[in-house]
Design an enzyme around this catalytic site. Structure first.
Site, PDB file in Angstrom:
ATOM      1  N   LYS A 121      41.717  33.936  42.509  1.00  0.00           N
ATOM      2  CA  LYS A 121      40.941  34.828  41.640  1.00  0.00           C
ATOM      3  C   LYS A 121      40.489  36.072  42.419  1.00  0.00           C
ATOM      4  CE  LYS A 121      36.689  35.159  41.107  1.00  0.00           C
ATOM      5  NZ  LYS A 121      35.256  34.899  41.034  1.00  0.00           N
ATOM      6  N   ASP A 139      38.534  33.984  35.920  1.00  0.00           N
ATOM      7  CA  ASP A 139      37.259  33.414  36.363  1.00  0.00           C
ATOM      8  C   ASP A 139      36.750  32.499  35.253  1.00  0.00           C
ATOM      9  OD1 ASP A 139      36.286  35.020  34.366  1.00  0.00           O
ATOM     10  OD2 ASP A 139      34.715  35.940  35.568  1.00  0.00           O
TER      11      ASP A 139
END
Ligand code: SF4
Length: 216
Positions: A121, A139
């Site tokens: 991420k 996320d």
């Protein structure tokens, strides 16, 4: 499975709601960006910005972070969660940047994920926000919104969600869609008490109907 056209319409709706969706972390360069994203794990962007307002004044280069003891850096980070592991990762990351990349942040995904504290991420956010490379960083908000809207299955892994979003969204919208889904998840389709009543995506959202039924 939801069609690409339908997903494009959903993204349009999010864009109407949040025309100014953007990265809410404060940073002045790619080095500060990678640190801000690393610091934001399990912490709000607001807390990170409060911390980095002073942190980035004290430390400007990878060397600066290595010129203090781990204990001193921990003290400087202690207002946010997981500060001990974050301090350790920051020093290891700075060491690697100096040894391998002349102190600069690499802009290749496979190299970014080798940096301590940098996962998939974070690497995607750094590429997208810092280097304008089209990426979709998944996320907690992007994952929740994708699953609720049926763009991914409830039991899909983060990687599966990312792969499905890349197939469903045109590449030229990946980075913007990532910010839009974060804003939509953070301020509208929240984890607790999402605003399903009056949601412009309610008619195409199975989860919204289930959540409202559950409340009644
Ligand atoms: Fe989220 Fe509810 Fe809107 Fe569905 S209807 S997108 S669950 S806020």
């Amino acid at each position: 499975m939801v069609s690409k056209k339908k997903v494009a319409e959903m993204i349009d709706v999010m864009e109407e709601l949040f025309p100014d969706a953007h990265c809410e972390l404060n940073f002045k360069n790619e080095f500060e960006l990678v640190l801000a994203v690393l610091l934001s794990a399990q912490t709000t962007d607001k807390s990170v910005n409060k911390l980095t307002a002073t942190l980035f004044q004290k430390y400007k280069t990878p060397n600066d972070y290595l010129n203090v003891s781990l204990e001193e850096l921990e003290q400087d980070l202690k207002t946010i969660g997981l500060y001990r592991s974050k301090a350790k990762n920051i020093q290891a990351l700075c060491r690697l940047l100096i040894e391998e990349y002349q102190g600069r942040v690499p802009h290749i995904f496979e190299e970014l994920v080798k940096l301590p504290g940098v996962g998939r991420k974070t690497a995607n956010v750094v590429l997208s926000v810092g280097f304008n490379v089209p990426r979709i960083a998944v996320d907690t908000h992007v994952e929740r919104v994708s699953k609720r809207l049926g763009l991914a299955k409830m039991d899909d892994s983060v990687l599966e969600v990312e792969n499905k979003l890349m197939k469903l969204i045109s590449e030229n919208r990946w980075s913007k869609a990532h910010h839009l889904m974060i804003f939509f998840g953070r301020y509208h389709c929240t984890a607790k008490k999402p605003k399903c009543e009056g949601c412009p995506l309610f008619t195409s959202c199975k989860e919204g109907k289930r959540l409202i039924k559950k409340e009644k």
